[in-house]
Design a protein around this motif. Structure first.
Motif: not given
Ligand code: 13P
Ligand code: SF4
Length: 301
Positions: A108, A118, A121-124, A290, A293-294, A297
């Protein structure tokens, strides 16, 4: 014609809007179309359907997020030197290193990071939604960066194991607030409430009545019946707080808490930026895809 008139004329002519962060200079906040926190500004940029140019009066990572979320618009940062030092503390190589060390652990990243980071990352998250974002993940251990004070805040609120990456990322402005200064101010103003940003140290957060993002602090001040507030975040926010709450009193927890990068955006530079259409924020397509996307999300959570 004054400089302010010139800015308004150019804005109209070029179908531009000015978005300003809560830490901007008073005169910049006053000419902006919208003043808000880091993510509110990016969201606002997506809502401004007719605008062709967005002058993003803030720092690099915020303008980058706006450019990533609004690829069809021209996003301008008035001062090329307005760079957040915290965002520089987590280069993409370091994110990759931690991902190799913890291959199954979600990453995160605070929006105060550069686009390349970023993208890994999976998510921000922002300081306004970090607790919610981490809470929503189906994982008990989370890699979180770059601010280790915000990481502490998230750990307290979620009870999850937060691994800060890098070990000690911080905001040079918010670590200037000291618990001792706030204790002295509380003695001087016993009826004042203390509101601070989660980038402050754990000891400062622990003695506060409220911990939240810049916009959450603005909302807290408006909605509570208290009349006096000790404010533990960058000094620029005091202008907005006074404007929105003329009957209330605001005491800076430390008057020297200035983010010099935020202050680089002056009216002169905003005018020049509009006139010359400088400095456009460009994020390479592959990275932007990419990173988007983070960010998206996060917005979905
Ligand atoms: P906010 O998201 O609370 O506006 O904070 C951004 C920031 O840079 C704080 O130092
Ligand atoms: Fe970065 Fe701190 Fe300035 Fe916010 S106040 S932009 S975190 S240096």
């Amino acid at each position: 014609m004054t400089l302010i008139d010139d800015i308004h004329r150019l804005k109209k002519q070029k179908k531009a809007i000015i978005l300003a962060h809560n830490y901007q200079r008073a005169e910049v906040q006053d000419i902006a179309d919208y003043v808000g926190d880091s993510i509110q500004l990016s969201k606002r940029a997506t809502e401004e359907k007719d605008a062709e140019i967005i002058v993003f009066s803030a720092v690099d990572f915020m303008a980058e997020s706006a450019a990533i979320l609004n690829p069809e618009k021209k996003v301008l940062l008035p001062s090329v030197g307005a760079r957040c030092p915290m965002a520089q503390m987590l280069p993409v190589e370091e994110v990759r290193l931690w991902k190799r060390r913890y291959p199954k652990t979600p990453v995160v990243l605070y929006v105060n990071t550069l686009a390349e980071a970023k993208a890994e990352a999976d998510v921000c998250c922002t300081s306004a939604n970090a607790v919610k974002v981490v809470g929503a993940l189906d994982a008990e251990t989370v890699l979180f960066g770059p601010d280790h004070n915000l990481a502490w805040h998230v750990q307290q609120k979620t009870g999850k194991r937060i691994v800060p990456i890098p070990r000690k990322g911080f905001c040079p402005t918010h670590v200037l607030f000291l618990m001792e200064d706030i204790q002295l101010l509380k003695e001087e103003y016993p009826d004042a409430l203390v509101a601070v940003h989660p980038e402050c140290t754990p000891e400062v957060q622990s003695i506060a009545d409220f911990v939240g993002s810049t916009s959450q602090i603005c909302r807290y001040v408006k909605e509570t019946s208290g009349k006096k507030f000790i404010i533990g975040t960058e000094i620029g926010i005091i202008h907005r707080l006074k404007k929105e709450n003329p009957e209330k009193e605001f005491i800076p927890a430390y008057e020297g808490a200035v983010c010099p990068n935020m202050k680089l955006n002056t009216l002169e530079r905003i005018y020049a930026s509009l006139k010359e259409e400088t400095h456009q924020i460009r994020v390479p397509n592959q990275v932007a895809k990419k990173a988007r996307k983070s960010l998206e999300k996060m917005l979905a959570i």
